[in-house]
Design an enzyme around this catalytic site. Structure first.
Site, PDB file in Angstrom:
ATOM      1  N   GLY A   1       0.829  -1.195   0.000  1.00  0.00           N
ATOM      2  CA  GLY A   1       0.000   0.000   0.000  1.00  0.00           C
ATOM      3  C   GLY A   1       0.864   1.246   0.000  1.00  0.00           C
ATOM      4  O   GLY A   1       2.028   1.213  -0.408  1.00  0.00           O
ATOM      5  N   ARG A   2       0.287   2.368   0.461  1.00  0.00           N
ATOM      6  CA  ARG A   2       1.041   3.626   0.461  1.00  0.00           C
ATOM      7  C   ARG A   2       2.373   3.488   1.191  1.00  0.00           C
ATOM      8  O   ARG A   2       3.423   3.894   0.705  1.00  0.00           O
ATOM      9  CB  ARG A   2       0.225   4.731   1.136  1.00  0.00           C
ATOM     10  N   ILE A   3       2.319   2.936   2.411  1.00  0.00           N
ATOM     11  CA  ILE A   3       3.526   2.861   3.235  1.00  0.00           C
ATOM     12  C   ILE A   3       4.494   1.841   2.653  1.00  0.00           C
ATOM     13  O   ILE A   3       5.708   2.085   2.578  1.00  0.00           O
ATOM     14  CB  ILE A   3       3.152   2.537   4.691  1.00  0.00           C
TER      15      ILE A   3
ATOM     16  N   ARG B   1      -2.168  -8.601  -2.511  1.00  0.00           N
ATOM     17  CA  ARG B   1      -3.325  -9.241  -3.132  1.00  0.00           C
ATOM     18  C   ARG B   1      -3.387  -8.970  -4.624  1.00  0.00           C
ATOM     19  O   ARG B   1      -3.915  -9.777  -5.394  1.00  0.00           O
ATOM     20  CB  ARG B   1      -4.615  -8.767  -2.463  1.00  0.00           C
TER      21      ARG B   1
ATOM     22  N   ARG C   1       1.186  -3.347  12.555  1.00  0.00           N
ATOM     23  CA  ARG C   1       0.524  -3.544  13.834  1.00  0.00           C
ATOM     24  C   ARG C   1       1.159  -4.757  14.497  1.00  0.00           C
ATOM     25  O   ARG C   1       1.595  -5.691  13.824  1.00  0.00           O
ATOM     26  CB  ARG C   1      -0.992  -3.751  13.654  1.00  0.00           C
TER      27      ARG C   1
ATOM     28  N   GLU D   1       0.687  -4.470  23.015  1.00  0.00           N
ATOM     29  CA  GLU D   1       1.219  -3.148  23.352  1.00  0.00           C
ATOM     30  C   GLU D   1       0.382  -2.463  24.440  1.00  0.00           C
ATOM     31  O   GLU D   1      -0.849  -2.516  24.381  1.00  0.00           O
ATOM     32  CB  GLU D   1       1.205  -2.323  22.064  1.00  0.00           C
TER      33      GLU D   1
ATOM     34  N   HIS E   1       6.876   2.533  19.502  1.00  0.00           N
ATOM     35  CA  HIS E   1       5.848   2.993  18.573  1.00  0.00           C
ATOM     36  C   HIS E   1       6.097   4.459  18.152  1.00  0.00           C
ATOM     37  O   HIS E   1       5.271   5.348  18.372  1.00  0.00           O
ATOM     38  CB  HIS E   1       4.450   2.847  19.185  1.00  0.00           C
TER      39      HIS E   1
ATOM     40  N   GLY F   1       6.540   5.471  14.973  1.00  0.00           N
ATOM     41  CA  GLY F   1       6.342   5.607  13.531  1.00  0.00           C
ATOM     42  C   GLY F   1       6.028   6.997  13.037  1.00  0.00           C
ATOM     43  O   GLY F   1       6.565   7.443  12.031  1.00  0.00           O
TER      44      GLY F   1
END
Length: 318
Positions: A157-159, A180, A238, A267, A285, A287
């Site tokens: 995806g974008r990331i 996919r 995640r 977490e 975390h 990010g």
């Protein structure tokens, strides 16, 4: 009376000030997630709620508030697996998120973890701080040279694309991915059919999937067993995308060389067995932890709130 907006955590002041002209704003000062009682109160007492990670708006919560006053959960963050979107929709509550604002920051953090894990940077820093470093020598703390290696991206995806772009253009890496669907990309990348097949071909495997039941434990013992012994796993998606117990086993038995993690399965609990491993690079975390990024995320969330209040289409529905 302006609509009532609950902001569930302290956000940067510019974000809160952007909301005040249109809303009666309550900014909760605790950094902890909403409690069970607070979750239900939020749905009952506010027109719009701006929640974030670990504010668990589950089906049970919606069942307890069958006719909520709240009509929008404007999530602060791109990931929204803490919200049961189907239950929200059934209750007449829309859900939005903040895609785009987090992409580059998260990709940068993935590269940070890749370099730290491959070059044993966290281990080296601990050595210096301990006072036990005895000076340079030719075989000291030999790690993995990142340039020219093969990176596997799980989730393009974008990331995932932003990480792949940095790997290709910045480090001359061969890019392979599992997704996919085939992606039209501006750089060469090979789609591999099968996650274990991808893992077997990579020096670095990066998890960049959304969270949720569909992706839980996607990286399991089988995938880890497919990775070469010199390979490293990076997770910036995640925590529950990776089977944490299986990862601890793989690292403890040195079946893979290292892991760089910014997220954890339960977490903020991080197992002692994971914390004890020198081959695990562990970040809290981080990010999107840059002020300008968090402000941009907040403004995007507020824009969703404003569109809802003004009866306009939501910019970022999920």
């Amino acid at each position: 009376m302006p609509p009532k907006l609950l902001i569930t955590r302290p956000l940067p002041d510019p974000v809160v000030e952007a909301a005040r002209p249109a809303f009666d704003v309550t900014r909760r000062e605790s950094t902890a997630p909403l409690s069970d009682d607070e979750l239900r109160m939020a749905l009952r007492d506010y027109d719009v709620v701006l929640p974030t990670l670990r504010d668990a708006f589950s089906a049970v919560v919606f069942a307890d508030v069958p006719d909520p006053r709240c009509r929008l959960l404007a999530n602060f963050g791109v990931g929204y697996n803490h919200i049961d979107v189907d239950a929200a929709r059934a209750a007449g509550v829309a859900v939005t998120n903040t895609p785009g604002a987090v992409t580059d920051a998260t990709a940068d953090l993935a590269m940070t973890l890749m370099l730290m894990s491959a070059r044993r940077a966290a281990e080296g820093e601990r050595l210096v701080r301990s006072g036990a470093w005895e000076g340079w020598h030719p075989t000291q703390m030999l790690g993995l040279h990142l340039s020219g290696k093969t990176v596997g991206i799980l989730g393009m995806g974008r990331i995932g694309q932003a990480i792949a772009r940095r790997c290709h253009y910045g480090f001359g890496m061969t890019v392979k991915y599992f997704n996919r669907s085939e992606k039209a990309l501006e750089f060469p990348a090979e789609r591999v059919n099968g996650l274990s097949a991808l893992a077997a071909q990579c020096d670095i495997l990066v998890a960049a999937l959304p969270g949720g039941a569909d992706t839980r434990h996607t990286v399991d013992a089988g995938v880890l067993a497919s990775m070469p012994a010199h390979a490293h796993l990076i997770n910036i998606s995640r925590g529950d995308v990776v089977d944490e117990a299986a990862l601890i086993d793989a690292l403890s038995e040195r079946r893979i060389a290292g892991a760089g993690l910014d997220v954890y399965e339960h977490e903020p609990h991080v197992p002692e067995a994971l914390r004890a491993l020198d081959t695990a690079t562990l970040l809290p975390h981080l990010g999107t932890a840059a002020l300008e990024v968090r402000v941009a995320m907040g403004h995007m969330a507020v824009d969703n709130c404003l569109a809802h209040a003004e009866g306009r289409p939501l910019p970022n529905p999920v």
